[in-house]
Scaffold this motif. Structure first.
Motif, PDB file in Angstrom:
ATOM      1  N   GLN A   1     -14.139   4.953  -5.459  1.00 19.83           N
ATOM      2  CA  GLN A   1     -13.183   5.981  -5.836  1.00 19.83           C
ATOM      3  C   GLN A   1     -13.022   7.081  -4.786  1.00 19.83           C
ATOM      4  OE1 GLN A   1     -11.096   5.960  -8.509  1.00 19.83           O
ATOM      5  NE2 GLN A   1     -11.844   3.867  -8.603  1.00 19.83           N
TER       6      GLN A   1
ATOM      7  N   SER B   1     -11.248   0.306  -7.359  1.00 20.30           N
ATOM      8  CA  SER B   1     -12.046   0.455  -8.577  1.00 20.30           C
ATOM      9  C   SER B   1     -13.515   0.688  -8.239  1.00 20.30           C
ATOM     10  CB  SER B   1     -11.911  -0.796  -9.446  1.00 20.30           C
ATOM     11  OG  SER B   1     -10.574  -0.950  -9.863  1.00 20.30           O
TER      12      SER B   1
ATOM     13  N   HIS C   1      -3.695   2.936  -7.788  1.00 20.30           N
ATOM     14  CA  HIS C   1      -4.785   3.855  -8.132  1.00 20.30           C
ATOM     15  C   HIS C   1      -4.524   5.259  -7.593  1.00 20.30           C
ATOM     16  CE1 HIS C   1      -5.474   1.869  -4.312  1.00 20.30           C
ATOM     17  NE2 HIS C   1      -6.215   2.887  -3.933  1.00 20.30           N
TER      18      HIS C   1
ATOM     19  N   THR D   1      -9.342   4.469  -0.588  1.00 16.82           N
ATOM     20  CA  THR D   1      -8.371   5.168  -1.419  1.00 16.82           C
ATOM     21  C   THR D   1      -7.541   6.183  -0.644  1.00 16.82           C
ATOM     22  OG1 THR D   1     -10.036   6.812  -2.032  1.00 16.82           O
ATOM     23  CG2 THR D   1      -9.789   4.909  -3.477  1.00 16.82           C
TER      24      THR D   1
END
Length: 294
Positions: free
Chosen positions: A227, A224, A263, A232
């Motif tokens: 990004q 979060s 995510h 990620t």
């Protein structure tokens, strides 16, 4: 402990012939402050941490790449009797001092001093830190000693503060302390610099206190915040999963990746194909639909 440490002499612990090894005074300060029953060093190098722990009567486990434990692939928790009160690392910094094949025999894939880029070093370091965190009891401490880098493989005049990267890619609500450790008796101490050059004279001891939060929740929090950063990447998500599973079917791998990388999955309808592609590049197919760490 104070927010600045300065130890002009490294002390009698470990082997001083290992360049860049940790001052035993740092380990001593941590033990005196946190009073651990079990201290784990996942990059023990010349054995400094072990010498301090034995002197202070603290149970100790020392792991290292040259002893066969790779913190980018092997689950630290599997190699210790129980979750640690302190899990510490002082990893080889990208391209500063080469260890495998020079300080000790045999070039090792997991040697972070042989990373080809700062990005590879940071990516592997995040796996290291998450691995440390998993090996630490709830309420315990995981910590790393890391410095900055200028020039060399970064390019002339370029500067990288790895501690900033490390702080950003771990849970904000677990960061307990950033301590400055002054460096003494470095090879560069006697050099004369010209112009606006600012010599690096310190390292950072980063300390986190583990909360009772699952790796799933931690991964979501990190993603979060970041990004477009290393947190990620598919490869890191799968590294963490395979470090835990070691040998698993595709369905087991899909299920675990869904837990730690929701995510990524939300942005990719073909996430299973992406997982298979990453497995094919970096892991071993032992039979149809079953994958293992090399």
């Amino acid at each position: 402990m104070k927010s600045v440490m300065s130890f002009p002499e490294r002390g009698p612990w470990g082997d001083a012939k290992w360049r860049g090894n940790t001052s035993g005074h740092v380990i001593k300060e941590m033990i005196e402050h946190f009073n651990p029953k079990l201290f784990v060093d996942a990059c023990e190098g010349s054995g400094t941490s072990g010498d301090v722990c034995r002197e202070m009567g603290v149970e100790y486990v020392g792991l290292d790449l040259y002893k066969g434990q790779d913190f980018t692939k092997d689950f630290i928790l599997d190699s210790i009797p129980r979750p640690a009160d302190i899990c510490f690392t002082h990893p080889p910094y990208h391209s500063m001092i080469t260890y495998s094949g020079e300080v000790y025999d045999g070039v090792k894939d997991g040697d972070t001093s042989r990373c080809v880029s700062p990005e590879e070093f940071i990516s592997k370091s995040q796996v290291m830190l998450l691995n440390q965190r998993e090996a630490t009891r709830d309420g315990g401490v995981y910590a790393t000693l890391i410095g900055d880098q200028r020039g060399g493989s970064l390019g002339k005049g370029n500067f990288r503060s790895y501690q900033a990267d490390f702080i950003q890619m771990m849970p904000k609500d677990e960061l307990l302390s950033v301590t400055i450790k002054l460096q003494h008796n470095c090879l560069s101490d006697n050099r004369v610099y010209s112009g606006n050059f600012v010599p690096i004279m310190h390292e950072y001891l980063l300390i986190w206190k583990k909360r009772a939060k699952s790796l799933i929740a931690v991964s979501f929090d990190i993603a979060s915040d970041l990004q477009k950063r290393v947190a990620t990447t598919w490869r890191n998500a799968i590294r963490v999963v395979m470090m835990k599973l070691k040998h698993a079917s595709l369905n087991e791998i899909y299920a675990e990746v869904e837990k730690v990388a929701a995510h990524l999955i939300a942005k990719n309808k073909n996430f299973k194909a992406k997982i298979r592609q990453t497995l094919q590049k970096h892991y071993v197919s032992v039979e149809r639909g079953v994958w293992a760490v090399a």
